[in-house]
Design a protein around this motif. Structure first.
Motif, PDB file in Angstrom:
ATOM      1  N   LYS A   1      -6.261  71.262 -50.758  1.00 50.53           N
ATOM      2  CA  LYS A   1      -6.690  71.511 -52.137  1.00 50.53           C
ATOM      3  C   LYS A   1      -7.649  72.691 -52.231  1.00 50.53           C
ATOM      4  CE  LYS A   1      -6.138  66.599 -53.227  1.00 50.53           C
ATOM      5  NZ  LYS A   1      -6.829  65.331 -53.550  1.00 50.53           N
ATOM      6  N   ALA A   2      -8.413  72.895 -51.157  1.00 53.48           N
ATOM      7  CA  ALA A   2      -9.375  73.995 -51.163  1.00 53.48           C
ATOM      8  C   ALA A   2      -8.745  75.328 -50.752  1.00 53.48           C
ATOM      9  CB  ALA A   2     -10.533  73.666 -50.222  1.00 53.48           C
ATOM     10  N   ALA A   3      -7.568  75.292 -50.123  1.00 53.68           N
ATOM     11  CA  ALA A   3      -6.915  76.516 -49.651  1.00 53.68           C
ATOM     12  C   ALA A   3      -6.342  77.318 -50.812  1.00 53.68           C
ATOM     13  CB  ALA A   3      -5.812  76.166 -48.661  1.00 53.68           C
ATOM     14  N   ASP A   4      -6.249  78.628 -50.642  1.00 51.79           N
ATOM     15  CA  ASP A   4      -5.677  79.458 -51.706  1.00 51.79           C
ATOM     16  C   ASP A   4      -4.159  79.302 -51.723  1.00 51.79           C
ATOM     17  OD1 ASP A   4      -4.462  81.498 -49.869  1.00 51.79           O
ATOM     18  OD2 ASP A   4      -6.559  81.912 -49.403  1.00 51.79           O
ATOM     19  N   ARG A   5      -3.553  79.747 -52.804  1.00 46.14           N
ATOM     20  CA  ARG A   5      -2.113  79.546 -52.994  1.00 46.14           C
ATOM     21  C   ARG A   5      -1.271  80.213 -51.911  1.00 46.14           C
ATOM     22  NH1 ARG A   5       1.593  80.882 -58.382  1.00 46.14           N
ATOM     23  NH2 ARG A   5       3.577  80.938 -57.274  1.00 46.14           N
ATOM     24  N   PRO A   6      -1.519  81.490 -51.520  1.00 43.02           N
ATOM     25  CA  PRO A   6      -0.700  82.087 -50.459  1.00 43.02           C
ATOM     26  C   PRO A   6      -0.725  81.291 -49.153  1.00 43.02           C
ATOM     27  CG  PRO A   6      -1.952  83.773 -51.596  1.00 43.02           C
ATOM     28  CD  PRO A   6      -2.466  82.452 -52.081  1.00 43.02           C
ATOM     29  N   TYR A   7      -1.900  80.743 -48.820  1.00 47.76           N
ATOM     30  CA  TYR A   7      -2.004  79.940 -47.597  1.00 47.76           C
ATOM     31  C   TYR A   7      -1.116  78.702 -47.706  1.00 47.76           C
ATOM     32  CZ  TYR A   7      -4.331  78.285 -43.338  1.00 47.76           C
ATOM     33  OH  TYR A   7      -4.602  77.904 -42.044  1.00 47.76           O
ATOM     34  N   ARG A   8      -1.186  78.034 -48.850  1.00 43.62           N
ATOM     35  CA  ARG A   8      -0.354  76.841 -49.057  1.00 43.62           C
ATOM     36  C   ARG A   8       1.125  77.211 -49.036  1.00 43.62           C
ATOM     37  NH1 ARG A   8      -4.019  76.018 -53.352  1.00 43.62           N
ATOM     38  NH2 ARG A   8      -2.322  76.330 -54.862  1.00 43.62           N
ATOM     39  N   ASP A   9       1.441  78.345 -49.647  1.00 45.01           N
ATOM     40  CA  ASP A   9       2.844  78.792 -49.667  1.00 45.01           C
ATOM     41  C   ASP A   9       3.351  79.113 -48.266  1.00 45.01           C
ATOM     42  OD1 ASP A   9       2.944  78.472 -52.368  1.00 45.01           O
ATOM     43  OD2 ASP A   9       2.927  80.604 -52.877  1.00 45.01           O
ATOM     44  N   SER A  10       2.481  79.631 -47.409  1.00 45.52           N
ATOM     45  CA  SER A  10       2.876  79.968 -46.034  1.00 45.52           C
ATOM     46  C   SER A  10       3.296  78.722 -45.269  1.00 45.52           C
ATOM     47  CB  SER A  10       1.723  80.661 -45.301  1.00 45.52           C
ATOM     48  OG  SER A  10       1.377  81.865 -45.941  1.00 45.52           O
ATOM     49  N   LEU A  11       2.509  77.660 -45.409  1.00 49.05           N
ATOM     50  CA  LEU A  11       2.832  76.425 -44.706  1.00 49.05           C
ATOM     51  C   LEU A  11       4.051  75.738 -45.320  1.00 49.05           C
ATOM     52  CD1 LEU A  11      -0.772  75.091 -44.061  1.00 49.05           C
ATOM     53  CD2 LEU A  11       0.805  76.112 -42.424  1.00 49.05           C
ATOM     54  N   LEU A  12       4.190  75.846 -46.633  1.00 51.04           N
ATOM     55  CA  LEU A  12       5.396  75.319 -47.280  1.00 51.04           C
ATOM     56  C   LEU A  12       6.626  76.081 -46.800  1.00 51.04           C
ATOM     57  CD1 LEU A  12       6.694  73.445 -49.405  1.00 51.04           C
ATOM     58  CD2 LEU A  12       6.223  75.223 -51.121  1.00 51.04           C
ATOM     59  N   LEU A  13       6.474  77.382 -46.617  1.00 57.31           N
ATOM     60  CA  LEU A  13       7.567  78.219 -46.116  1.00 57.31           C
ATOM     61  C   LEU A  13       8.034  77.748 -44.743  1.00 57.31           C
ATOM     62  CD1 LEU A  13       9.351  80.785 -45.889  1.00 57.31           C
ATOM     63  CD2 LEU A  13       7.292  81.994 -45.103  1.00 57.31           C
ATOM     64  N   VAL A  14       7.111  77.459 -43.855  1.00 53.52           N
ATOM     65  CA  VAL A  14       7.466  76.998 -42.510  1.00 53.52           C
ATOM     66  C   VAL A  14       8.229  75.679 -42.590  1.00 53.52           C
ATOM     67  CG1 VAL A  14       6.614  76.378 -40.227  1.00 53.52           C
ATOM     68  CG2 VAL A  14       5.412  78.086 -41.573  1.00 53.52           C
ATOM     69  N   PHE A  15       7.716  74.765 -43.378  1.00 56.43           N
ATOM     70  CA  PHE A  15       8.354  73.457 -43.517  1.00 56.43           C
ATOM     71  C   PHE A  15       9.784  73.592 -44.040  1.00 56.43           C
ATOM     72  CE2 PHE A  15       9.353  69.784 -46.291  1.00 56.43           C
ATOM     73  CZ  PHE A  15       9.423  68.798 -45.324  1.00 56.43           C
ATOM     74  N   VAL A  16       9.976  74.385 -45.085  1.00 55.33           N
ATOM     75  CA  VAL A  16      11.309  74.565 -45.670  1.00 55.33           C
ATOM     76  C   VAL A  16      12.239  75.256 -44.672  1.00 55.33           C
ATOM     77  CG1 VAL A  16      12.613  75.739 -47.487  1.00 55.33           C
ATOM     78  CG2 VAL A  16      10.468  74.576 -48.047  1.00 55.33           C
TER      79      VAL A  16
END
Length: 488
Positions: free
Chosen positions: A430-445
């Motif tokens: 929740k504290a991380a910025d959006r690009p950081y969250r998107d990066s980890l979502l990218l790996v998962f997908v």
């Protein structure tokens, strides 16, 4: 988004830690390569190797496999006839791609220095990359292209640009010509672009450009195949693979459905094989045994091809003979799968899913398929003095060294899944910025889509999972570093 006072170039070349990493990498890559080539003076060959080389010798526009690696062989041959030079180039390219991804992740996701050291040394001293790049096959080249593609995806998340978009489209297109596993890469790219904060025109160009390049290659391949086989086919091998996948369920069917029109003769061979030959042969094949029905000389695929194509020689390296029956196999396989989806899921998809988490070493289990001889095709192309090879290392040494890697791959997948669930519910996310969250979502997908594609497309083998294995390890390290306060 975090503030970056340095450009990426300055970060890599002027940061004292990174300059040290570059020096260590340059020395370690060279030393490892020299030691490895002392142990294995020659490249590693299997059936695909000879197919690529044969197509390169004849300057063919189409092959049983994607033509990209054949083109690469021809281009490299202009520079050198040495297989050592070819293997060295493949290895250095793969390691440079891994370093590019390492520095990209370091620059944007900013893990702690201890985590960076672990990532760096594991990537640099990974013997798997040496063995993969020693193959005269598309494995090493595709690994390098995939690592570059993924690093570019992170750049598209953090700092998209038109130049990057063009380079990204070209990398996807080249990767697709090397291996058709890249067919899902445009989908991942599209998801990233839809999330990025850019104009609609930027997103549309980024999504459409790779598809246009791939469509052009598909059209070219279909026309080139038509010239050889008389039928426009994108992948001569595709029909064979479809039928092979469908045949795993046949021993368990109570009744065989009527075949589709035009497949009656082939269906007769299938029924004969499972009623009269398989019961005498003992164990029933499973996807864990690999593409059995593609290789078995008594299986209906090769028997029907022999009946259809006849005794004449195929001077095209298999394109003409395999292509003559591929449309029948594709039609038959897809029809049978639609008729028996439950059996297909039970006897192909389920074991293949289990196979994904501990994939067989397959060709990686022994050097040069356990032989110290190569075909005349390799002798001609690499100017070998004879068909005999030699190696200081035992022919089975790599099996002992790489034996645990498939199990490590399974454990990495489970660990990543557990950490990504922890990340999803953590206060850190929740504290991380959006690009950081998107990066980890990218790996998962990416890992999820890769698994789905591999499971659906063909029996799983370990050498196709080196790229997701690297991704898995890298981002497990990133997640542990980020979640460290909550994991303690």
């Amino acid at each position: 988004m975090p503030y970056f006072p340095q450009t990426f170039r300055q970060y890599v070349l002027k940061n004292p830690f990174n300059r040290q990493y570059l020096k260590i990498a340059a020395i370690a890559i060279l030393v490892q390569l020299v030691i490895f080539k002392v142990l294995y003076p020659y490249g590693d060959f299997f059936s695909d190797s000879y197919s690529y080389i044969y197509a390169a010798i004849l300057k063919q526009e189409v092959n049983l496999w994607p033509i990209g690696y054949t083109v690469f062989l021809r281009l490299f041959h202009v520079i050198s006839h040495s297989d050592t030079a070819l293997v060295a180039f493949q290895y250095i390219l793969a390691q440079c791609a891994a370093l590019y991804l390492f520095f990209t992740v370091s620059y944007w996701l900013q893990p702690g220095e201890q985590t960076r050291k672990v990532i760096f040394y594991v990537l640099l001293f990974n013997p798997l990359i040496l063995y993969i790049c020693n193959y005269i096959s598309s494995d090493g080249l595709f690994l390098a292209l995939s690592l570059i593609w993924f690093a570019q995806l992170l750049w598209l998340i953090y700092r998209p640009s038109w130049l990057l978009l063009l380079a990204h489209a070209i990398i996807i297109a080249i990767a697709f010509t090397v291996r058709y596993n890249a067919m899902y890469y445009p989908l991942i790219t599209a998801l990233v672009l839809l999330r990025c904060r850019q104009k609609i025109s930027f997103k549309l160009v980024g999504i459409i450009a790779p598809l246009v390049l791939i469509a052009g290659f598909i059209k070219f391949t279909e026309q080139a195949t038509r010239k050889v086989t008389g039928t426009a086919q994108f992948s001569v091998f595709g029909g064979w693979q479809m039928a092979n996948n469908a045949l795993y369920m046949f021993p368990y069917l109570k009744d065989y459905p009527e075949p589709p029109a035009g497949c009656e003769a082939f269906h007769k061979e299938v029924v004969h094989f499972f009623r009269d030959i398989v019961p005498k042969g003992g164990a029933i094949p499973s996807p864990i045994d690999g593409a059995v029905y593609l290789k078995h000389p008594q299986a209906p695929l090769k028997k029907y091809m022999e009946m259809t194509y006849g005794p004449k020689d195929d001077s095209t390296g298999g394109i003409q003979s395999w292509g003559s029956v591929s449309p029948v196999y594709g039609k038959y396989g897809s029809y049978m799968i639609r008729q028996h989806p439950f059996y297909f899921a039970r006897y192909f998809l389920l074991p293949n899913t289990l196979n994904y988490f501990v994939p067989p070493l397959e060709k990686l289990s022994e050097y040069n398929l356990g032989s110290y001889h190569v075909s005349g095709t390799a002798v001609y192309w690499f100017h070998y003095p004879s068909k005999e090879l030699s190696s200081v290392a035992s022919i089975n040494a790599q099996k002992a060294l790489l034996f645990f890697f498939p199990f490590i791959f399974g454990l990495l997948n489970l660990a990543f899944l557990g950490l990504i669930v922890k990340w999803a519910v953590s206060a850190t996310r929740k504290a991380a910025d959006r690009p950081y969250r998107d990066s980890l979502l990218l790996v998962f997908v990416t890992l999820l889509v890769n698994a789905g594609f591999g499971i659906l497309a063909s029996p799983i083998v370990f050498r196709y999972q080196v790229f997701p294995m690297i991704l898995c390890f890298l981002f497990i390290s990133i997640l542990i570093d980020k979640l460290k306060p909550e994991l303690q």
